[in-house]
Design an enzyme around this catalytic site. Structure first.
Site, PDB file in Angstrom:
ATOM      1  N   LYS A  80      44.803  42.599  41.738  1.00 43.92           N
ATOM      2  CA  LYS A  80      44.235  43.852  41.220  1.00 43.92           C
ATOM      3  C   LYS A  80      43.287  44.545  42.213  1.00 43.92           C
ATOM      4  O   LYS A  80      43.241  45.767  42.271  1.00 43.92           O
ATOM      5  CB  LYS A  80      43.505  43.601  39.898  1.00 43.92           C
ATOM      6  CG  LYS A  80      44.449  43.264  38.740  1.00 43.92           C
ATOM      7  CD  LYS A  80      43.664  43.146  37.436  1.00 43.92           C
ATOM      8  CE  LYS A  80      44.591  42.769  36.292  1.00 43.92           C
ATOM      9  NZ  LYS A  80      43.888  42.806  35.000  1.00 43.92           N
ATOM     10  N   ASP A 117      42.898  48.717  31.301  1.00 45.51           N
ATOM     11  CA  ASP A 117      42.350  47.644  30.457  1.00 45.51           C
ATOM     12  C   ASP A 117      41.250  48.166  29.523  1.00 45.51           C
ATOM     13  O   ASP A 117      41.188  47.781  28.353  1.00 45.51           O
ATOM     14  CB  ASP A 117      41.783  46.511  31.317  1.00 45.51           C
ATOM     15  CG  ASP A 117      42.878  45.645  31.918  1.00 45.51           C
ATOM     16  OD1 ASP A 117      43.978  45.580  31.332  1.00 45.51           O
ATOM     17  OD2 ASP A 117      42.643  45.045  32.979  1.00 45.51           O
TER      18      ASP A 117
END
Ligand code: ATR
Length: 297
Positions: A80, A117
């Site tokens: 990420k 997220d």
């Protein structure tokens, strides 16, 4: 929530629109199952697969796949942060969190990175089964966030963006909580205070929201030991752990009458913006989908 049926790959003749999740390892990822379910339900001509990419090869592999005509990618552990560096453009939220979990490849070939997220976290709270006004709860009092890992970064940024007045960040390792607060803090945003792990129960006094972002309580991990006596009865409690779906924290909160939201919805909601960008439809979240995902957990 409505879903538009059947549009896909319209600019690629009858070639399926392709997306994938990149991770190392990646076999545990539930994303192929989730996107596969939606593709079937919506009758979309698309594919979504898991691709294992070694960390040192990430940027080259990402570029090679993009050149093959992929619409985009999800990015999972440990890539990420590398995805943030590799993308051509990164939105403000992902930059603030320091991680990209979704890449959309534009018609111009540019790789646009975002982090969904936090969006998934907030949407999951908004969809709470009790029908509570999540926005009012978030804006209405202090939020207690347990943990300061990658998931906590998204949660803290999202709560700050959603108008939380105060965030009490409780973590075993103080330096990690400090780094998180420094990265996420905005001049006009939430007041972020850092508390030590033994202070987790006093942190609950007057809170309107409690979020567990640690791995504690997950199947096979140590228990999350916390006495909820100090938590106000109306406080919303959520856990990003979803194996088990009802964690001991959620069970204890429900037992004393607090409203609770399980963590599976965050996983599902965070996937929707990517699906829409790659396949051209906003997919629905149905009990059938939840059951399908749980069967794989
Ligand atoms: P993720 O990126 O999924 O959030 P992570 O970065 O490994 O995962 O973070 C896990 C979180 O669980 C961290 O906040 C970690 O605390 P530390 O920062 O002190 O490592 C927390 N955690 C893990 N095991 C713990 C334990 N036994 N007691 C308290 N906190 C724990």
């Amino acid at each position: 929530m409505t879903a538009k049926k059947g549009r896909a790959a319209k600019d690629a003749g009858d070639q399926p629109a392709r997306a994938a999740v990149l991770g190392w390892p990646v076999s545990h990822s539930l994303s192929p199952r989730l996107h596969g379910y939606w593709l079937r339900e919506l009758g979309i001509n698309g594919t979504y697969r898991a691709i294992a990419v070694e960390p040192e090869k990430f940027t080259d592999k990402l570029r090679a796949l993009a050149a093959e005509g992929y619409k985009g990618f999800n990015v999972t552990v440990p890539h990420k942060e590398a995805a943030l560096m590799a993308a051509d453009e990164v939105d403000a939220e992902a930059r603030r969190i320091g991680a990209v979990n979704t890449i959309v490849i534009g018609r111009d070939g540019r790789l646009r990175g975002s982090n969904t997220d936090g969006y998934g976290f907030i949407e999951n709270l908004r969809a709470n089964p009790a029908g509570l006004d999540a926005a009012a709860i978030i804006a209405g009092g202090p939020a207690v966030v347990l943990g300061a890992g990658g998931a906590a970064r998204s949660v803290v940024a999202a709560l700050d963006g959603a108008g939380a007045p105060e965030i009490r960040l409780v973590n075993r390792t103080a330096a990690k909580a400090r780094a998180l607060a420094d990265d996420i803090h905005r001049e006009k945003g939430a007041a972020i205070s850092i508390l030590s792990w033994p202070e987790r129960e006093t942190a609950l006094i007057g809170a309107s929201l409690l979020v567990n972002t640690t791995v504690l309580g997950m199947t096979g991990r140590p228990a999350l030991e916390i006495d909820l006596d100090n938590l106000p009865p109306g406080a919303l409690v959520t856990d990003i752990v979803y194996t088990p779906l009802i964690t001991p924290l959620l069970a204890a909160a429900a037992e004393r009458g607090n409203p609770v939201v399980d963590g599976l919805g965050m996983l599902i909601h965070q996937a929707r913006p990517g699906f829409n960008a790659w396949f051209g439809a906003w997919p629905e979240i149905t009990p059938g989908l939840r059951e399908d995902i749980l069967a794989a957990c």
